[in-house]
Scaffold this motif. Structure first.
Motif, PDB file in Angstrom:
ATOM      1  N   ALA A 192      33.780  27.897  45.031  1.00  0.00           N
ATOM      2  CA  ALA A 192      33.422  26.670  46.090  1.00  0.00           C
ATOM      3  C   ALA A 192      32.510  25.904  45.535  1.00  0.00           C
ATOM      4  O   ALA A 192      32.595  24.113  45.362  1.00  0.00           O
ATOM      5  CB  ALA A 192      33.002  26.904  47.340  1.00  0.00           C
ATOM      6  N   ILE A 193      31.948  25.976  44.354  1.00  0.00           N
ATOM      7  CA  ILE A 193      30.408  25.866  43.501  1.00  0.00           C
ATOM      8  C   ILE A 193      31.633  24.789  42.614  1.00  0.00           C
ATOM      9  O   ILE A 193      30.914  23.348  41.986  1.00  0.00           O
ATOM     10  CB  ILE A 193      29.443  26.596  42.485  1.00  0.00           C
ATOM     11  N   ILE A 194      32.467  24.856  42.142  1.00  0.00           N
ATOM     12  CA  ILE A 194      33.366  24.305  41.374  1.00  0.00           C
ATOM     13  C   ILE A 194      33.687  23.397  41.395  1.00  0.00           C
ATOM     14  O   ILE A 194      33.276  21.885  41.328  1.00  0.00           O
ATOM     15  CB  ILE A 194      33.833  24.995  40.273  1.00  0.00           C
ATOM     16  N   GLY A 195      34.105  23.563  43.080  1.00  0.00           N
ATOM     17  CA  GLY A 195      34.766  22.656  44.172  1.00  0.00           C
ATOM     18  C   GLY A 195      34.205  21.235  44.066  1.00  0.00           C
ATOM     19  O   GLY A 195      33.963  20.099  44.009  1.00  0.00           O
ATOM     20  N   ALA A 196      32.979  21.841  44.447  1.00  0.00           N
ATOM     21  CA  ALA A 196      31.149  20.727  44.196  1.00  0.00           C
ATOM     22  C   ALA A 196      30.912  19.870  43.746  1.00  0.00           C
ATOM     23  O   ALA A 196      30.434  18.732  43.077  1.00  0.00           O
ATOM     24  CB  ALA A 196      30.462  21.335  44.945  1.00  0.00           C
ATOM     25  N   GLY A 198      32.451  20.042  40.179  1.00  0.00           N
ATOM     26  CA  GLY A 198      33.935  19.776  39.338  1.00  0.00           C
ATOM     27  C   GLY A 198      33.404  20.576  37.903  1.00  0.00           C
ATOM     28  O   GLY A 198      32.291  21.007  37.322  1.00  0.00           O
ATOM     29  N   THR A 199      34.915  20.377  37.062  1.00  0.00           N
ATOM     30  CA  THR A 199      34.690  21.169  35.782  1.00  0.00           C
ATOM     31  C   THR A 199      33.754  20.907  34.682  1.00  0.00           C
ATOM     32  O   THR A 199      34.087  21.572  33.405  1.00  0.00           O
ATOM     33  CB  THR A 199      36.358  21.087  34.838  1.00  0.00           C
ATOM     34  N   ALA A 232      32.351  25.597  35.329  1.00  0.00           N
ATOM     35  CA  ALA A 232      32.197  24.442  36.236  1.00  0.00           C
ATOM     36  C   ALA A 232      31.198  23.257  34.218  1.00  0.00           C
ATOM     37  O   ALA A 232      30.626  22.463  34.630  1.00  0.00           O
ATOM     38  CB  ALA A 232      30.387  24.828  36.439  1.00  0.00           C
ATOM     39  N   GLY A 233      31.318  23.953  33.610  1.00  0.00           N
ATOM     40  CA  GLY A 233      31.066  23.623  32.109  1.00  0.00           C
ATOM     41  C   GLY A 233      29.844  23.736  31.230  1.00  0.00           C
ATOM     42  O   GLY A 233      29.593  23.069  30.218  1.00  0.00           O
ATOM     43  N   ALA A 234      29.099  24.843  32.318  1.00  0.00           N
ATOM     44  CA  ALA A 234      27.824  24.677  31.928  1.00  0.00           C
ATOM     45  C   ALA A 234      28.930  26.416  30.994  1.00  0.00           C
ATOM     46  O   ALA A 234      29.272  27.507  31.261  1.00  0.00           O
ATOM     47  CB  ALA A 234      27.287  25.165  32.852  1.00  0.00           C
TER      48      ALA A 234
END
Lengths: 475, 216
Positions: A192-196, A198-199, A232-234
């Motif tokens: 859900a966090i990634i959906g919010a 983005g990648t 999420a790119g981090a």
């Protein structure tokens, strides 16, 4: 002294040298090694006539290539049928022997996925810097450790110098407030966090996950969340140390003992962000809003709650997103489908560094207990994260529950998460997978991956298609 | 490492966002224990119709004609134009190895994934971040004219488009220095041996449990 975030504290305590251009030399406490990204690093050391700086800081185990069937595993590395995989695993054994590095080889019960093995052994400790030639090293941030993936040149750099040249990331806080609903797990939270965001939402940031929705998670759950920070790119995911962390570490084979333990616990209590610490970015998510998640496309950000309709390309306004959605729809074969319940599944995979720990297996077993896998399924496999996870699960009888339901019980390794061994999808096949990446071809050429939690994968195995696990367990 | 100073080369436009490392080099090729030879399998699934295997010769494999690198006009290109979040996914350095082995010297995009960006510098491959509109302009110019070349000057930190528009880009001083001179950064770090030893001594007092030797 100004207030610091947890990331600031970890950075400062490992700073060997700050350079004028913003880059810095950072000291590394633990390097985990596996067979895929280390051979060229060892070769580099040999060619330059260099030795590892401090061998006790390294721990190795083969995971990506290892077969997971009993038949292939019975005779250790000699049993690997794929000659190319065999060379890579043998090369790790040889390099560890040559350089004196501790390795849990294929015959060792402690062998498993590096990101399961490190924490399980207490090799990963709060306050450490941890690196590995694998992007899911962010997993170890669950312990309040600064952990991230590196490339092979950096693997060699850390072996040779115990340091890494780094530039400090910015601070992001993702706070999950409130209480999670029944059957909603750490995997749903992170999807859900990634959906919010983005990648690429976390690119350039170290993400600290906080709030009651995170604090209530077990260490297994926290590892699942931090594991996918990279999606999420981090590079770095972090969770503050609390009693749950310390309880988990206590008594593990490599954890400090006696006087050292007391000293360490005292120091670890400071591994939280200061109350007034400033974050460059704060994202708040309500735990109650999170429903069981399923990815529909070819990027982890292409994710929806189980009861949502699959988003369509023509409804997107951003041209890049529109094109990406159209490509994903085609690759995933979604034409004519409205929700993910319409997708007929071919395979189910429960495993990977995201979801192969004992808690994950207990949850999956709970769902399939007394039920049968749908006859339309070609295969459903459960791959424990390590030999010790496997042993624990067998002690609890979970393997019987899986086998009675019609799931295969396998030997530990990365397996179908990235299909470097024999476990893979065929072209066009849909898979409910507890892994971390749904990229094109990730689980096999032309394979179609849907990322889900262990509970949702187990429910999908029973139904033969995606279904809210809450619905399934009602009956 | 091969130095990177100034480069003039044919540019190939890869018009796809979020190109991940599994696309750049699929996992079956990661079984190699060498650093070279990945070029023929660069973008394997986008480039060929069949599933490639390690050690398989690629001559004669059915091509996806529409893929940019399969178009004759982009043969021999050495600059890759890409879209946002290029190189996301795994930490595999095989991705920059494959780009380098194929013949690319630079990748230009509006944004890169962190680990990939970092890995490029270790291999003499220059990742350049430009504004989205600047990248759009390069895509347009390169697609409009066959044989369009791009000039990259690392010293001056500029990219010059085929029509002569100059764009400037940012790069860390240390990375720039290493790339311009082709320096191996392990050697440079080892020059700081005293600082590392001093740090270790201090740390051993503060956190001795981090330095215990492990029984095999």
């Amino acid at each position: 002294m100004s207030a610091k975030t947890l990331y600031d504290k970890l950075w400062d305590s490992h700073l060997v040298q700050q350079r004028d251009d913003g880059s810095a030399l950072i000291y590394i406490d633990l390097q985990l090694l596996h067979e895929v990204t280390s051979p060229q690093a060892f070769e580099g050391l040999r060619m330059a006539g260099r030795k590892p700086w401090r061998i006790s800081s390294s721990l190795a185990t083969p995971d990506h290539n290892v077969p997971t069937t009993k038949k292939e595993r019975i005779s250790g590395v000699e049993g690997i049928e794929d000659p190319v995989s065999k060379i890579q695993v043998t090369t790790l054994d040889d390099n560890c022997n040559e350089f004196g590095i501790t390795e849990f080889n294929m015959k060792d019960i402690r062998q498993g996925i590096v990101h399961v093995v490190g924490p399980e052994q207490g090799a990963t400790l709060p306050g450490m810097t941890v690196v590995c030639g694998d992007s899911h090293t962010s997993t170890h941030g669950a312990f309040g450790a600064l952990a991230h993936g590196i490339g092979t040149s950096e693997v060699e750099h850390v072996l040779a110098t115990q340091c890494l040249v780094q530039k400090k990331s910015r601070n992001m806080l993702v706070r999950v407030d409130g209480e999670l609903s029944p059957w909603v797990s750490a995997k749903d939270v992170v999807l859900a966090i990634i959906g919010a965001i983005g990648t690429a939402g976390g690119t350039g940031y170290a993400i600290e996950f906080g709030g009651t929705g995170i604090q209530s998670l077990s260490m297994e759950g926290r590892m699942t969340v931090c594991n996918m920070a990279i999606e999420a790119g981090a590079r770095v995911g972090l969770i503050a140390v609390d009693d749950t962390t310390i309880e988990y570490v206590k008594g593990r084979p490599y954890a400090p003992k006696g006087e050292h333990w007391d000293m360490a616990v005292e120091a670890w209590k400071d591994l939280v962000s200061d109350k007034d610490a400033q974050f460059d970015e704060v994202v708040v998510i309500k735990a109650e809003d999170i429903k069981p998640q399923v990815t529909w496309g070819t990027s982890p950000e292409m994710v929806i709650a189980i009861d949502e309709a699959i988003p369509r390309a023509e409804d997107q306004t951003d041209p890049v997103k529109k094109e990406g959605y159209a490509r994903a729809w085609k690759y995933m074969g979604l034409e004519g489908k409205t929700t993910l319940a319409d997708v007929t599944l071919d395979r189910v995979f429960i495993g990977s560094c995201t979801n192969s720990r004992i808690e994950d297996l207990r949850i999956a077993a709970d769902v399939v207990k007394g039920r049968k896998v749908a006859s339309s399924l070609k295969q459903a496999i459960v791959v424990p994260g390590s030999g010790l996870v496997k042993a624990q699960a067998e002690k609890e009888g979970l393997h019987h529950i899986f086998e009675e339901a019609g799931l295969e019980w396998r030997e530990p390794g990365c397996s179908m998460c990235l299909a470097m061994n024999a476990d893979k999808l065929g072209a066009g096949e849909h898979c409910a997978s507890t892994s971390n990446r749904n990229f094109e071809g990730r689980q096999g050429f032309g394979g179609r991956t849907h990322l889900v939690s262990p509970a949702m994968a187990a429910a999908a195995a029973i139904a033969g298609h995606f279904i809210d696990v809450n619905e399934l367990v009602k009956h | 490492m091969r130095p990177f100073t100034k480069h003039t080369g044919l540019a190939a436009p890869l018009d796809l966002a979020n190109v991940d490392t599994d696309m750049i080099i699929p996992k079956q090729f990661l079984k190699s224990i060498k650093r070279t030879g990945f070029g023929k399998n660069l973008f394997d699934e986008l480039r060929y119709q069949d599933e490639g295997q390690p050690d398989q010769p690629c001559e004669g494999r059915p091509l996806r004609e529409e893929f940019v690198l399969n178009q004759p006009r982009y043969a021999g290109s050495s600059v890759l134009l890409a879209r946002q979040n290029f190189g996301c996914g795994s930490s595999r350095e095989h991705a920059p190895w494959a780009l380098d082995d194929y013949g690319f010297r630079s990748v230009i995009a509006p944004s890169f994934a962190d680990i990939f960006y970092n890995n490029c510098f270790k291999n003499g491959l220059l990742p350049i971040v430009l504004e989205s509109e600047e990248v759009d302009q390069l895509f347009a110019e390169v697609s409009a004219k066959k044989g369009a070349q791009i000039v990259i000057d690392l010293e001056a930190q500029t990219v010059t488009s085929p029509s002569g528009t100059e764009f400037s880009f940012l790069v860390d001083n240390f990375r720039k220095h290493c790339l311009l001179n082709g320096l191996d950064d392990i050697g440079l770090t080892l020059q700081q041996e005293d600082s590392i030893r001093r740090y270790e001594e201090k740390r051993m007092n503060e956190a001795p449990w981090l330095f215990l030797s492990r029984e095999h």
